[in-house]
Design an enzyme around this catalytic site. Structure first.
Site, PDB file in Angstrom:
ATOM      1  N   ASP A 533      -0.397 -24.287  -1.595  1.00  0.00           N
ATOM      2  CA  ASP A 533      -0.794 -23.091  -1.118  1.00  0.00           C
ATOM      3  C   ASP A 533      -0.261 -22.634   0.233  1.00  0.00           C
ATOM      4  O   ASP A 533       0.034 -23.809   1.131  1.00  0.00           O
ATOM      5  CB  ASP A 533      -2.433 -22.737  -1.170  1.00  0.00           C
ATOM      6  CG  ASP A 533      -2.655 -21.305  -1.028  1.00  0.00           C
ATOM      7  OD1 ASP A 533      -2.404 -20.509  -1.887  1.00  0.00           O
ATOM      8  OD2 ASP A 533      -3.181 -21.115   0.210  1.00  0.00           O
ATOM      9  N   GLU A 535      -0.718 -20.004   3.740  1.00  0.00           N
ATOM     10  CA  GLU A 535      -1.280 -18.932   4.011  1.00  0.00           C
ATOM     11  C   GLU A 535      -0.021 -18.168   5.321  1.00  0.00           C
ATOM     12  O   GLU A 535       0.726 -18.859   5.666  1.00  0.00           O
ATOM     13  CB  GLU A 535      -2.386 -19.456   5.282  1.00  0.00           C
ATOM     14  CG  GLU A 535      -3.434 -20.061   4.808  1.00  0.00           C
ATOM     15  CD  GLU A 535      -4.222 -19.132   3.682  1.00  0.00           C
ATOM     16  OE1 GLU A 535      -4.158 -17.901   3.839  1.00  0.00           O
ATOM     17  OE2 GLU A 535      -4.865 -19.538   2.692  1.00  0.00           O
ATOM     18  N   HIS A 584      -7.526 -15.462   6.832  1.00  0.00           N
ATOM     19  CA  HIS A 584      -7.403 -17.050   6.962  1.00  0.00           C
ATOM     20  C   HIS A 584      -8.019 -17.642   8.267  1.00  0.00           C
ATOM     21  O   HIS A 584      -8.086 -18.808   8.360  1.00  0.00           O
ATOM     22  CB  HIS A 584      -5.904 -17.307   6.828  1.00  0.00           C
ATOM     23  CG  HIS A 584      -4.881 -16.465   7.510  1.00  0.00           C
ATOM     24  ND1 HIS A 584      -4.974 -16.493   8.775  1.00  0.00           N
ATOM     25  CD2 HIS A 584      -3.930 -15.930   7.118  1.00  0.00           C
ATOM     26  CE1 HIS A 584      -4.013 -15.588   9.229  1.00  0.00           C
ATOM     27  NE2 HIS A 584      -3.436 -15.281   8.414  1.00  0.00           N
ATOM     28  N   HIS A 674      -9.512 -19.823   1.623  1.00  0.00           N
ATOM     29  CA  HIS A 674      -8.442 -19.366   2.603  1.00  0.00           C
ATOM     30  C   HIS A 674      -8.142 -20.199   3.899  1.00  0.00           C
ATOM     31  O   HIS A 674      -7.626 -19.856   4.973  1.00  0.00           O
ATOM     32  CB  HIS A 674      -8.923 -17.998   2.973  1.00  0.00           C
ATOM     33  CG  HIS A 674      -9.148 -17.092   1.878  1.00  0.00           C
ATOM     34  ND1 HIS A 674      -8.208 -16.457   1.196  1.00  0.00           N
ATOM     35  CD2 HIS A 674     -10.419 -16.260   1.491  1.00  0.00           C
ATOM     36  CE1 HIS A 674      -8.367 -15.624   0.403  1.00  0.00           C
ATOM     37  NE2 HIS A 674      -9.831 -15.715   0.189  1.00  0.00           N
ATOM     38  N   ASP A 679      -7.304 -24.330  -0.551  1.00  0.00           N
ATOM     39  CA  ASP A 679      -7.292 -23.549  -1.824  1.00  0.00           C
ATOM     40  C   ASP A 679      -6.215 -24.399  -2.497  1.00  0.00           C
ATOM     41  O   ASP A 679      -6.512 -24.355  -3.935  1.00  0.00           O
ATOM     42  CB  ASP A 679      -6.554 -22.463  -1.264  1.00  0.00           C
ATOM     43  CG  ASP A 679      -7.131 -21.350  -0.758  1.00  0.00           C
ATOM     44  OD1 ASP A 679      -8.257 -21.367  -0.695  1.00  0.00           O
ATOM     45  OD2 ASP A 679      -6.735 -20.351  -0.396  1.00  0.00           O
TER      46      ASP A 679
END
Length: 719
Positions: A533, A535, A584, A674, A679
């Site tokens: 994942d 951010e 985040h 987040h 995640d």
């Protein structure tokens, strides 16, 4: 939620039937009229036909609404119940499913909830019995864990394909030190279950070693292991011992191999220096011997005059002196090498101090305390002889000078060195006495030891002296000792909680299939995955938004390897909008000094090598990665699976396919989201729950899953 095709077909069929009925009615009426009535009809039927058509449309709409209500009540409600029941069974969820629809459907939901509760009770009972039965196995596993964690040597177990099945923490730290890549994400890209050992070792070299082992096994060798030396990617030299892993019986062929490796770079360098000294000594001595031989032979001639004889004697004296000087120089270098080659151990300085305090108090019957200790220092010492030296000096201070107490001080003293001081207050000691104590054989109580303090210091390649602190009315003996270097002692900061116990194994990988099989033909349960994942600064990569964090974990052999993860903040070299920070929680100051995507992406690519990528809404994350392929030269060409698409494929009647909604349906804890790694962990757990549901629909291979996912509505999303 998409509209059920069956409902659309039903409405269209009903509309067609009503239109047909209306046409038949009009035709029948038309046929029953006389010619005069037919001639008069157009003037009368215009409004009536419009009214009839409108009435038919209204009737059709009312019937469609009724059908919609009936469809929701008797078709969609049972379909949702079925999907929730399948998700609960696959995800081992004890949460009750929602009851909706007809009376019978709600009763079925209540009955299912009762069965789930009964299953949960039986499962807890079975788990308790399994725990009781597996206690002995767990004890054996922990014994193996303790053994592996205490080994100072790096140990890696592989199957015949070179895939890693087991490794200890020493191996993880050593492989991290061997990497020639920048220090990103803790160096997680080389070591991991299911990874290939050939990222470090040449496969031909390992194959040759295995052939040697098989030959020794054929000859009936008791311990058919072999050794080889190889160079790591960063240039270090490794001495590797390879031992076979056999099958259930001694007659079975090799099923894998164990690698035990040690870094011999420094040893090789020291031996090279000694060889250079010996070679230089040999060459220079050969020339000197030739000169000496010529001078001695010339002296035997009877006609040599006094002047010539003196010159020849001077040549002999000069060559002998030069030879003596060279031999002394080589001897000094060799002696220094012998000191450094004494088997020293890496020991935490604070532990050395505590051991010395206990020994002094016990052997000398005097107080011993700590003046100052730098707890971060690791020493390279022969702890036994060093404690003897400290205890011997303390006992002499007590017996000969009447000193009642001593203190120890350990501080760093420049690069690669530390000072260990034995401090006392009271009667002073003159320099001559201090020197004699250094040269006398050490004595503790009635026991006289063969070593002197100077021998102990020489063994460590260190220094020793006596010094006074006149302002504080005290004095001390100082030992200058070597610190453990990075190669000798892997950084303690590299260890993670729990590293001393083996999470790092999966013996089921001995049954892994050959890698020649196409990925699309392999079953989902046997593939190795990297679940990741990101951010980001925003939602639009094409307009300049950047990655600010990458988190990833691995699934090997159907198991989530939580300890094998990749987590790295990324400096986006741009500002971060406040709305993104609110999601985040990553603020600009957290990214100062972090590597850029140009450094992070190659490390993540290495971490994900030879795996299938998995993400939630993968199109979003992959777009960010693909836009960085050109500037970094890194290409992510492996297959990708998307949990968003798989959920839409499995549960088309559900209203939401957000990660939180899927996790709730499948009983996965999604708190703390987040953050990229968290995640990725949630996505991995969700994916593992989806795999058996896909199998229930006849989707078993990677190719089948990718093809089915492409047909969903969400597969059309672009970023």
């Amino acid at each position: 939620m998409t509209v059920d095709r069956r409902y659309v077909v039903s409405v269209l069929a009903l509309a067609s039937a009503m239109a047909l009925w209306l046409a038949v009615v009009v035709a029948v009426l038309w046929s029953s009229l006389s010619s005069a009535e037919r001639d008069a009809l157009p003037a009368l039927t215009g409004d009536r036909v419009a009214v009839l058509v409108m009435a038919s449309v209204v009737a059709l709409a009312l019937v469609a609404v009724g059908l919609r209500r009936l469809h929701r009540h008797f078709v969609e409600a049972p379909a949702r119940l079925l999907e929730q029941a399948q998700a609960a069974l696959a995800g081992d969820v004890e949460r009750e499913i929602e009851a909706s629809g007809s009376l019978e459907t709600r009763g079925l939901a209540r009955a299912f909830n009762d069965l789930v509760a009964a299953r949960a009770y039986l499962r807890r009972d079975i788990e308790h019995m399994v725990q009781e039965a597996s206690r002995d196995i767990e004890q054996e596993r922990m014994r193996l864990a303790a053994l592996m964690s205490e080994l100072n040597q790096s140990v890696v177990v592989c199957n015949l394909n070179g895939r890693i099945l087991l490794y200890n923490n020493q191996a993880r730290l050593q492989f991290k030190a061997l990497s020639d890549a920048p220090a990103v994400a803790g160096g997680a890209e080389l070591m991991g279950l299911g990874r290939s050992i050939y990222a470090v070792f040449d496969p031909k070299l390992v194959a040759h070693a295995l052939e040697n082992v098989r030959e020794r096994m054929r000859r009936g060798a008791a311990n058919p292991s072999t050794q080889f030396v190889t160079a790591a990617p960063a240039g270090q030299l490794l001495r590797v011992t390879l031992a076979p892993v056999r099958g259930a019986t001694a007659q079975d062929d090799i099923t894998g191999f164990v690698l035990m490796q040690g870094n011999i770079t420094r040893q090789f360098e020291d031996e090279s220096v000694r060889d250079q000294h010996l070679h230089a000594l040999t060459e220079s001595t050969r020339a000197s011997l030739a000169s000496l031989q010529a001078a001695v032979e010339a002296l035997d001639y009877p006609d040599v005059d006094d002047e010539m004889r003196e010159r020849l004697l001077r040549v002999i004296r000069d060559e002998v002196g030069a030879m003596g000087q060279r031999i002394r120089a080589v001897g000094a270098a060799t002696a220094e090498g012998l000191k450094t080659r004494w088997p020293l151990e890496d020991m935490l300085g604070a532990d050395v101090v505590q051991a010395a305090l206990r020994r002094i108090e016990s052997a000398c019957a005097m107080r011993a305390g700590v003046a100052e200790v730098d707890g971060s220092l690791w020493l390279k010492v022969d702890s036994f002889s060093l404690l003897q030296a400290l205890t011997s000096l303390a006992c002499r201070l007590h017996e000969e000078l009447g000193v009642r107490g001593v203190e120890l001080r350990l501080i760093e003293a420049g690069p690669h060195r530390a000072h260990l001081d034995l401090i006392w207050s009271g009667q002073a000691l003159n320099t001559e006495t201090a020197m004699s104590w250094e040269l006398d054989p050490m004595k503790i109580g009635t026991e006289t030891l063969p070593l002197t303090v100077r021998d102990v210091v020489a063994r460590h390649g260190g220094e020793f002296w006596f010094e006074r602190e006149r302002t504080q009315h005290r004095a001390f003996f100082r030992f200058r000792l070597p610190l453990a270097t990075a190669q000798d002692e892997p950084s303690a900061a590299g260890a993670q909680p729990g590293d001393s116990r083996p999470e790092f194994y999966d013996f089921d990988l001995f049954q892994s299939s050959p890698h020649s099989r196409e990925l699309d033909e392999r079953t989902l349960a046997e593939i190795t995955y990297t679940v990741f994942d990101t951010e980001t600064t925003g939602l639009d990569p094409s307009l300049g938004d950047e990655i600010i964090q990458i988190g990833a974990t691995r699934i090997v052999n159907g198991k989530l390897l939580r300890q094998e993860n990749f987590e790295q903040l990324v400096n986006p070299q741009r500002s971060i909008p406040e709305p993104s920070i609110a999601i985040h929680g990553i603020r600009p100051e957290m990214l100062v000094g972090q590597p850029t995507i140009a450094d992070v992406l190659p490390a993540f690519h290495a971490f994900a090598r030879d795996t299938v990528l998995v993400a939630h809404n993968a199109a979003f994350d992959m777009r960010f990665l693909q836009l960085k392929e050109a500037p970094t030269g890194i290409r992510f060409d492996q297959p990708v699976l998307d949990t968003l698409l798989l959920s839409a494929l499995l549960h088309p009647n559900q209203e939401s396919h957000a990660l939180e909604a899927i996790a709730l349906r499948l009983g996965v804890d999604a708190t703390g989201r987040h953050a990229a790694l968290r995640d990725a962990m949630v996505t991995a757990e969700v994916f593992l729950k989806l795999v058996p549901l896909l199998a229930d629909k006849g989707i078993h291979t990677l190719g089948q899953a990718r093809e089915a996912a492409r047909k969903t509505y969400y597969a059309r999303l672009k970023y």
